[in-house]
Design a protein around this motif. Structure first.
Motif, PDB file in Angstrom:
ATOM      1  N   LEU A 210      29.153  29.537  27.115  1.00 33.11           N
ATOM      2  CA  LEU A 210      29.096  29.534  28.576  1.00 33.11           C
ATOM      3  C   LEU A 210      29.842  28.345  29.139  1.00 33.11           C
ATOM      4  N   LEU A 211      29.584  27.189  28.557  1.00 36.88           N
ATOM      5  CA  LEU A 211      30.232  25.992  29.068  1.00 36.88           C
ATOM      6  C   LEU A 211      31.733  26.072  28.825  1.00 36.88           C
ATOM      7  N   ALA A 212      32.088  26.554  27.644  1.00 38.74           N
ATOM      8  CA  ALA A 212      33.511  26.697  27.344  1.00 38.74           C
ATOM      9  C   ALA A 212      34.169  27.588  28.375  1.00 38.74           C
ATOM     10  N   SER A 213      33.490  28.688  28.669  1.00 37.52           N
ATOM     11  CA  SER A 213      34.044  29.626  29.631  1.00 37.52           C
ATOM     12  C   SER A 213      34.157  28.986  30.999  1.00 37.52           C
ATOM     13  N   PHE A 214      33.144  28.199  31.331  1.00 37.17           N
ATOM     14  CA  PHE A 214      33.177  27.565  32.653  1.00 37.17           C
ATOM     15  C   PHE A 214      34.345  26.589  32.754  1.00 37.17           C
ATOM     16  N   GLN A 215      34.515  25.815  31.704  1.00 38.71           N
ATOM     17  CA  GLN A 215      35.644  24.878  31.735  1.00 38.71           C
ATOM     18  C   GLN A 215      36.962  25.626  31.828  1.00 38.71           C
ATOM     19  N   TYR A 216      37.037  26.697  31.077  1.00 40.14           N
ATOM     20  CA  TYR A 216      38.250  27.497  31.129  1.00 40.14           C
ATOM     21  C   TYR A 216      38.437  28.038  32.540  1.00 40.14           C
ATOM     22  N   LEU A 217      37.345  28.457  33.157  1.00 39.15           N
ATOM     23  CA  LEU A 217      37.434  29.003  34.512  1.00 39.15           C
ATOM     24  C   LEU A 217      37.995  27.955  35.463  1.00 39.15           C
ATOM     25  N   ILE A 218      37.448  26.756  35.387  1.00 40.62           N
ATOM     26  CA  ILE A 218      37.928  25.708  36.287  1.00 40.62           C
ATOM     27  C   ILE A 218      39.408  25.434  36.050  1.00 40.62           C
ATOM     28  N   LEU A 219      39.731  25.163  34.789  1.00 41.68           N
ATOM     29  CA  LEU A 219      41.117  24.801  34.507  1.00 41.68           C
ATOM     30  C   LEU A 219      42.049  25.980  34.766  1.00 41.68           C
ATOM     31  N   GLY A 220      41.606  27.155  34.365  1.00 46.67           N
ATOM     32  CA  GLY A 220      42.442  28.332  34.569  1.00 46.67           C
ATOM     33  C   GLY A 220      42.703  28.566  36.039  1.00 46.67           C
ATOM     34  N   THR A 221      41.672  28.394  36.864  1.00 48.77           N
ATOM     35  CA  THR A 221      41.867  28.613  38.289  1.00 48.77           C
ATOM     36  C   THR A 221      42.803  27.567  38.870  1.00 48.77           C
ATOM     37  N   ILE A 222      42.620  26.322  38.426  1.00 46.73           N
ATOM     38  CA  ILE A 222      43.547  25.301  38.915  1.00 46.73           C
ATOM     39  C   ILE A 222      44.969  25.675  38.514  1.00 46.73           C
ATOM     40  N   GLY A 223      45.103  26.095  37.267  1.00 44.47           N
ATOM     41  CA  GLY A 223      46.434  26.493  36.806  1.00 44.47           C
ATOM     42  C   GLY A 223      47.002  27.609  37.666  1.00 44.47           C
ATOM     43  N   ALA A 224      46.177  28.634  37.897  1.00 46.76           N
ATOM     44  CA  ALA A 224      46.656  29.770  38.679  1.00 46.76           C
ATOM     45  C   ALA A 224      47.010  29.332  40.092  1.00 46.76           C
ATOM     46  N   THR A 225      46.183  28.429  40.653  1.00 44.24           N
ATOM     47  CA  THR A 225      46.472  27.995  42.016  1.00 44.24           C
ATOM     48  C   THR A 225      47.775  27.205  42.050  1.00 44.24           C
TER      49      THR A 225
ATOM     50  N   PHE B 290      50.158  20.762  25.303  1.00 38.88           N
ATOM     51  CA  PHE B 290      49.336  19.705  24.732  1.00 38.88           C
ATOM     52  C   PHE B 290      48.349  18.962  25.639  1.00 38.88           C
ATOM     53  N   PRO B 291      48.758  18.193  26.635  1.00 44.03           N
ATOM     54  CA  PRO B 291      47.639  17.429  27.246  1.00 44.03           C
ATOM     55  C   PRO B 291      46.722  18.327  28.067  1.00 44.03           C
ATOM     56  N   LEU B 292      47.113  19.539  28.279  1.00 45.87           N
ATOM     57  CA  LEU B 292      46.311  20.432  29.125  1.00 45.87           C
ATOM     58  C   LEU B 292      45.593  21.490  28.288  1.00 45.87           C
ATOM     59  N   HIS B 293      45.374  21.195  27.035  1.00 45.36           N
ATOM     60  CA  HIS B 293      44.844  22.226  26.142  1.00 45.36           C
ATOM     61  C   HIS B 293      43.336  22.163  26.019  1.00 45.36           C
ATOM     62  N   LEU B 294      42.692  21.270  26.794  1.00 47.38           N
ATOM     63  CA  LEU B 294      41.304  20.945  26.494  1.00 47.38           C
ATOM     64  C   LEU B 294      40.375  22.143  26.471  1.00 47.38           C
ATOM     65  N   TRP B 295      40.701  23.160  27.245  1.00 46.78           N
ATOM     66  CA  TRP B 295      39.792  24.299  27.300  1.00 46.78           C
ATOM     67  C   TRP B 295      39.832  25.140  26.040  1.00 46.78           C
ATOM     68  N   LEU B 296      40.970  25.095  25.354  1.00 39.24           N
ATOM     69  CA  LEU B 296      41.208  26.121  24.346  1.00 39.24           C
ATOM     70  C   LEU B 296      40.281  26.051  23.130  1.00 39.24           C
TER      71      LEU B 296
ATOM     72  N   ALA C 128      41.738  26.992  16.015  1.00 40.39           N
ATOM     73  CA  ALA C 128      42.053  26.878  17.444  1.00 40.39           C
ATOM     74  C   ALA C 128      42.994  25.706  17.671  1.00 40.39           C
ATOM     75  N   TYR C 129      42.674  24.568  17.030  1.00 38.68           N
ATOM     76  CA  TYR C 129      43.588  23.434  17.176  1.00 38.68           C
ATOM     77  C   TYR C 129      44.943  23.766  16.600  1.00 38.68           C
ATOM     78  N   SER C 130      44.914  24.499  15.510  1.00 41.17           N
ATOM     79  CA  SER C 130      46.194  24.896  14.941  1.00 41.17           C
ATOM     80  C   SER C 130      46.980  25.730  15.953  1.00 41.17           C
ATOM     81  N   SER C 131      46.258  26.512  16.769  1.00 43.94           N
ATOM     82  CA  SER C 131      46.956  27.283  17.805  1.00 43.94           C
ATOM     83  C   SER C 131      47.675  26.360  18.758  1.00 43.94           C
ATOM     84  N   VAL C 132      46.978  25.292  19.174  1.00 38.67           N
ATOM     85  CA  VAL C 132      47.615  24.357  20.096  1.00 38.67           C
ATOM     86  C   VAL C 132      48.904  23.834  19.477  1.00 38.67           C
ATOM     87  N   ALA C 133      48.811  23.516  18.182  1.00 36.67           N
ATOM     88  CA  ALA C 133      49.998  23.001  17.511  1.00 36.67           C
ATOM     89  C   ALA C 133      51.104  24.047  17.480  1.00 36.67           C
TER      90      ALA C 133
END
Lengths: 92, 121, 493, 143, 106, 168, 164
Positions: C160-175, C227-233, C309-314
């Motif tokens: 849930l928290l992961a999703s919420f963080q993704y929601l916040i960051l994703g929305t900022i990204g979309a905006t 990279f620096p914006l990957h925190l949600w992933l 998942a981290y490997s994905s970021v890489a």
């Protein structure tokens, strides 16, 4: 002249806003919000005339309606702390 | 190119910044969502304000008017508003669930709870 | 007649399937519908790819309104490539969901997962196919909203928290993205990407355009977890249900990369990117950082899902590195890696899901001695891991090889060195799995193999097979990618 | 809240008019501001008002969950269906020109149905969300 | 012409009442008294402005809508105020009272 | 309105924040109407003042009250915000001024909508015409977004009720 | 049944007044909408004596409103003067008294009227008792056993049984 009315309403609006800020209790804010809603409705009507297209009063009606729903929701919330319950308990 | 000619943008910029600030600086999840919606609202102005034409009127064709404001930004923003409220609803649903699971909607408390749980595990 | 309307069908089929699943309510029907819809999309995507390869870009005017006024669907080499990837992965993953979902979710959530699955696929397809900037935003929101829900359906409360963080960051990204599009719109007065590009060329030094570039790049970088914006992933991938992780890891970030490329080259053009702003250099720096740090972080993870998942970021770093090179070879490498990494990660997460199906969770300790109880699955994971490292004979090798070649060609020898060196780090983290699975004695009594649901095993192995197949047969991937890259660069000139 | 005599009576008086107003906004979207989305919201607001005043259970009795959920899906289906009909009649997707012999009439018809689809989904979703939020018990505060 | 002047007068009067109400909203010492001030905006301000506008609009659909707005406001604003007062009282907001407090006549 | 935003930022009591954001929304809608965007204003009013506040309240019922404390790391968000202000200001300086009828957005696509919408679609409200016909696909997307949100909320919130029922 | 019919008519009148367009298509839609809403209203059980008080005489209602407006105007002036008075001479008071209305509609009208008049706000209203908050003591005195009370009593009509 409509502009004067609009200006008056804007002054009202800003005064009410001040109250919405200062309002020591939540209820003060609600009162302010309610007034702002009314003023917004009037302002819309006046703007309609100001721009020469008074046929958009539906908009003002929508404002009025939703203002009520919003306010009542807020009040119910404060009265019962819940939106869903029937709230019959207080036989008034 | 005067600064004053762009005041509509300044409003946008201000709102946007404030919204973003709330999102980042506040730990309360609901507060974050409100900030987020302010952030999104600022975009409405960015789009709609330039669509206004001086002397123009709302883009509903009626006899007697020749100059209308630009309808396209309005359409886009309608969609954006809808997207905004959809996001808000989902976010709130998530917040409610989070509250049920963690008993808190403060970000740092939740993170602390998680750390604790991990240490116990 | 149907052939002429393929572009519309591609997106609309999963889109219609979504409300149908909700209305019909039964999980099994929903599953069947989803699978069918994905399969249809896949077929349509293949047909489109053939069509595009033969006859060049297809333009489809929705509602019969000519493009700058109506919304245009535009299928060219790159987008058809993406369509095939997305719908292909979706088709493979959908059947897998049947059993996986049954074990990982409680109660009546299954149906809704399928609804969201359809929506997510429809959104991603729509993003890849559309030729209209705002329409892209709308579909991006469909895809992201549904993926928030999909992630939140994970069993762990941290989902849930992961999703919420993704929601916040994703929305900022979309905006941010919308702001960028808005600036472009104010500058050009059009929303059609091709039209926009036409009008922009020549005035690429304009400040608004530069700001738009910045906003769009930042916005999309949030979405694609640069990279620096990957925190949600990492959190999102770790706690989501396996099916979801596989789908998102294989497609969602990739489509964002696609959008970035689209704007980067089609709309802004190379002139702006290299001469006016040091965009390419920044991107390159970030990519390298992403590759190095994320790989290193991955090595220290204790949970397999999180590790990968981290490997994905890489790996996303490799893709953006290719973009940052800005040459034809670099782009080709980026696109090929997009595809190869997609199938590799898809395979990995599906197999991990299979592990989770037996063990419940996926910390590394749980796979100790897994080779004995689940030899095939372990072997599959190892194969996919090798592909991640880039061992010859796997898909990963092809893309990394192309990337190294591109670096050499661009006279950036050290980049090639970095790619090779970081692959060694990848060896390290894949080794952690191998060590645990093959060399450690089972700590806990080996999990009792329950039934072996074919619906889970087969999709996973199809993807593993694809990893190997595309390691040898490069004709589709590399050639198509090269075609797409050529087109992009032509547009960017 | 039923006990609030004044509230109850005024709400009773208002709700039918709000609903009619919502439908008016819906069907006059062609001529004045408004359209499917706004109408959907207003209609949902009317039901919400009812739910607020007479309690969620009575609102649920009036518009049961199953109906709402069907509405949620149905609207999108109508919208997408209009597109498919256009496809079937030989136009492009979402092509309204082919919906009637006269292109303009076709457009009108298309827009009409599309707006209905929007309204149904929107009001369905809003109501559903309201039910969902209002219908949950608050978990005991652990703090 | 006369109509015009009348309507302007009404609108200005309404505006004046609105401002007065808002000033009251600011000046009043406690919550309940503020509500009285607010009700001036809701009733007199709104009524006069709407009437002025009606005179401007003449006899048309616009008038009907203005009247509708008026009725809406007149129906809902007391309800809101009433509910508000009651909720506030229920939540323990004590009204500030002059010396002779709860007087129960009749 | 700007002041209001600050208020939202500063307030700690969430209920007040909700009310303030309702007011904010009203004002925003009024501004939008003043900018001739009547449809948008209507939507914003209905969404912001009506639905959002009910939603927020609903959520607050379930999550409860006060915000714990103001946050620690203040300079970082400020810095970020400043960067964004910089970028935006930089960008907007390149844009045409307010209400300039010769701005590109009025030259390219929009005139055709205004000139031909009535003859081509028979709908005098150009916003509706563009919304439902010219860019009808966007609106399909928009409806789908709403649908997604609805289904998502169902997905997120239904489970507990079922579980609770099972537990009883 | 008669009540439903009158609700139908009222709603349709509302529609026509809002719409102002008389194409057969729109009128048809209007009829459909109105019927649907009425059906819904029946299900809500809000189309009863309280929700749709069609039994009241129009003349009485209108004359009451006119009278009420005069009252509002008078007390509005009073409150405005208080607000603008630098000394702010308020003497807030709570009063309780029993209303003499019998029907729910009457009670509601009375309560609303009190609230509408600036300077007085109904805090609680039920059949037995009103609790009114007034800005000044004079205002409070004016509410109890007022003319308003009498007028509402008159216009609610006494011939019908309360079926609440």
């Amino acid at each position: 002249m409509f502009a004067a009315a609009a200006a008056a309403l804007l002054v009202t609006l800003s005064l009410a806003l001040v109250r919405a800020f200062r309002g020591p209790t939540v209820f003060d804010r609600v009162v302010a919000a309610n007034s702002i809603g009314t003023v917004a409705v009037l302002l819309l009507a006046v703007i309609g005339f100001l721009t020469g297209r008074p046929d958009f009063l539906d908009l003002a009606l929508v404002y009025g309606l939703l203002n009520v729903v919003g306010t009542i929701a807020v009040l119910k919330f404060f009265h019962f702390g819940d939106l869903g319950e029937p709230g019959d308990e207080e036989g008034a | 190119m005067s600064v004053l000619g762009h005041y509509n943008y300044w409003v946008t910029v201000f709102l946007m910044t404030a919204g973003l600030y709330i999102v980042i600086a506040r730990g309360n999840l609901v507060k974050k969502l409100i900030g987020l919606s302010i952030f999104q609202t600022s975009v409405y102005l960015l789009y709609v304000a330039p669509g206004k034409v001086i002397g123009g009127t709302a883009p509903i064709i009626a006899p007697g008017y020749t100059l209308y404001s630009n309808p396209l930004p309005h359409v886009l923003i309608l969609t954006a508003i809808v997207v905004g409220v959809a996001t808000l609803a989902l976010g709130l649903a998530l917040a409610v669930r989070i509250h049920e699971q963690y008993g808190s909607i403060e970000e740092d408390e939740i993170l602390a709870a998680d750390r604790e749980a991990e240490e116990r595990a | 007649m149907i052939l002429a309307h393929l572009p519309a069908l591609e997106v609309v089929v999963p889109l219609i399937a979504a409300p149908l699943t909700l209305v019909l309510r039964r999980a099994s029907i929903a599953w069947a519908l989803t699978t069918a819809a994905c399969a249809i999309s896949f077929v349509v995507a293949l047909l489109l790819a053939v069509e595009v390869a033969r006859g060049g870009p297809i333009s489809y005017a929705i509602g019969s309104w000519a493009p700058p006024w109506g919304i245009e669907y535009r299928v060219d080499a790159l987008s058809s490539f993406m369509l095939v990837l997305v719908s292909g992965i979706a088709t493979v993953v959908a059947p897998y969901a049947l059993r996986s979902v049954a074990t990982e979710l409680r109660g009546g959530q299954g149906t809704l997962l399928y609804t969201m699955f359809c929506l997510c696929v429809a959104g991603l397809l729509g993003m890849s196919i559309t030729g209209d900037a705002f329409n892209l935003f709308v579909f991006m929101e469909i895809a992201s909203l549904s993926s928030y829900v999909l992630i939140a359906l994970g069993r762990d409360r941290r989902a849930l928290l992961a999703s919420f963080q993704y929601l916040i960051l994703g929305t900022i990204g979309a905006t941010f993205f919308v702001i960028g599009v808005g600036l472009l719109f104010l500058k050009t007065g059009t929303l059609n990407l091709a039209d926009m590009a036409d009008r922009l060329h020549g005035e690429s030094t304009d400040r608004a355009v530069r700001a738009a570039l910045a906003f769009i790049v930042v916005g999309m970088s949030l979405k694609l977890a640069l990279f620096p914006l990957h925190l949600w992933l990492p959190n999102a991938y770790t706690y989501a249900p396996s099916t979801v992780t596989a789908l998102l890891a294989a497609t969602a970030t990739k489509v964002s990369v696609y959008v970035l490329m689209r704007f980067y080259f089609d709309v802004f053009g190379l002139h702006l990117l290299t001469r006016v702003l040091p965009m390419q250099d920044i991107l390159m720096g970030l990519s390298i950082l992403a590759i190095v740090t994320a790989s290193l972080v991955a090595v220290w993870q204790t949970d397999l899902k999180r590790l990968f998942a981290y490997s994905s970021v890489a790996q996303i770093g490799y893709i953006t590195l290719g973009i940052a090179l800005g040459t034809r070879e670099g782009l080709t490498a980026a696109i090929v890696h997009l595809f190869n990494h997609g199938i590799t990660k898809g395979a990995l997460f599906l197999l991990l899901g299979l592990v989770a199906y037996y063990t419940g969770r996926t910390p590394i300790s749980s796979v100790r001695g897994l080779a004995r109880s689940m030899p095939l699955t372990t072997f599959g994971i190892t194969l996919a891991g090798l592909s991640l490292v880039g061992v010859p004979g796997t898909a990963g090798f092809v893309s990394k090889w192309t990337l190294v070649l591109a670096a050499f060609e661009a006279d950036q020898w050290w980049l090639g060195g970095i790619v090779v060196a970081t692959s060694l780090i990848a060896v390290a983290y894949v080794w952690r799995f191998v060590e645990a699975a093959y060399l450690s004695a089972p700590a806990v009594p080996s999990p009792v193999p329950r039934d072996r649901p074919l619906s889970m095993v087969v999709p996973a192995w199809i993807l593993v097979g694809a990893c190997i197949w595309f390691g040898f047969d490069t004709s589709y991937t590399v050639d198509a990618a090269r075609r797409a890259a050529t087109l992009l660069l032509e547009a960017a000139q | 809240m039923k006990g609030f005599l004044v509230l109850r009576i005024v709400a009773k008086m208002l709700i039918p008019y709000i609903l009619v107003f919502a439908l008016y906004v819906q069907f006059h979207g062609d001529y004045s501001p408004g359209g499917g989305f706004q109408a959907g919201v207003i209609a949902a607001a009317a039901i919400m008002l009812y739910g607020l005043i007479f309690g969620l259970p009575s609102a649920r009795r009036l518009v049961p969950d199953a109906v709402v959920e069907t509405m949620v899906g149905l609207g999108v289906l109508i919208y997408a269906g209009v597109g498919l009909v256009g496809l079937a009649l030989g136009g492009n997707y979402l092509d309204y020109f082919v919906l009637a012999r006269d292109p303009v009439a076709g457009q009108l018809r298309g827009i009409f149905w599309v707006e209905i689809g929007v309204a149904i989904t929107v009001s369905g979703v809003m109501l559903k969300i309201f039910y969902m939020f209002a219908g949950r018990r608050r978990r005991d505060d652990t703090r | 012409m006369l109509l015009d002047i009348a309507s302007w007068a009404l609108i200005l009067l309404g505006g004046a009442f609105c401002i007065t109400g808002a000033i009251g909203l600011l000046r009043m010492p406690d919550f309940f008294t503020r509500m009285h001030a607010a009700s001036i905006i809701d009733t007199l301000g709104a009524a006069f402005i709407l009437m002025g506008l009606i005179l401007q609009a003449g006899f048309s659909l616009v008038t009907v809508k203005l009247i509708a707005i008026g009725i809406l406001l007149f129906l809902t604003s007391p309800v809101a105020t009433h509910a508000l007062a009651r909720a506030a009282l229920a939540r323990g907001v004590q009204p500030m009272l002059a010396k002779g407090d709860v007087s129960s006549n009749s | 309105m700007a002041v209001l935003t600050v208020g939202v930022a500063v307030q700690r009591n969430l209920f007040s924040v909700v009310i303030l954001s309702g007011i904010y929304s009203f004002l925003m809608a009024t501004v939008l109407v003043a900018l001739d965007a009547v449809d948008v204003g209507m939507t914003e009013a209905s969404v912001g003042a009506g639905v959002s506040s009910v939603l927020l309240l609903g959520a607050l019922t379930l999550c409860g009250g006060e915000e714990a404390k103001p946050l620690n790391r203040r300079w970082l968000p400020l810095l970020l915000a400043a960067v964004i202000v910089g970028a935006l200001v930089y960008g907007t300086l390149g844009l045409p001024g307010f209400a300039d009828p010769n701005a590109p957005i009025h030259m390219v696509v929009a005139p055709r909508y205004l000139e031909r919408a009535v003859t081509e679609t028979g709908v005098p409200n150009v916003v509706t015409a563009v919304l439902a016909s010219y860019r009808g696909y966007d609106t399909l997307g928009e409806t789908t977004v709403v649908f997604t949100a609805g289904a998502g909320v169902i997905a997120l919130l239904r489970r507990r009720r079922r579980a609770a029922k099972g537990a009883k | 049944m008669l009540r439903i019919a009158s609700l139908l008519v009222a709603l349709f009148a509302f529609w026509v007044l809002m719409s102002g367009m008389f194409s057969p298509f729109l009128l048809g839609l209007g009829v459909a909408s109105v019927v649907a809403v009425t059906w819904l209203a029946r299900h809500m059980e809000i189309a009863d004596r309280e929700g749709h008080p069609a039994h009241l005489r129009l003349v009485a209602v209108v004359s009451y409103w006119l009278w009420l407006f005069k009252e509002i105007w008078l007390s509005g002036l009073k409150v405005a003067r208080i607000i603008l008075d630098p000394r702010l001479p308020v003497s807030p008071t709570l009063v309780r008294f029993a209303p003499s209305q019998k029907t729910a509609v009457g009670i509601a009208t009375h309560a609303n009227s009190i609230t509408l008049t600036p300077g007085t706000i109904t805090v609680q209203a039920n059949h037995q008792e009103f609790l009114v908050h007034a800005l000044t003591r004079d205002g409070a005195a004016g509410v109890v056993e007022s003319e308003m009370n009498r007028r509402v009593r008159e216009f609610e009509g006494s011939d019908l049984e309360e079926n609440d």
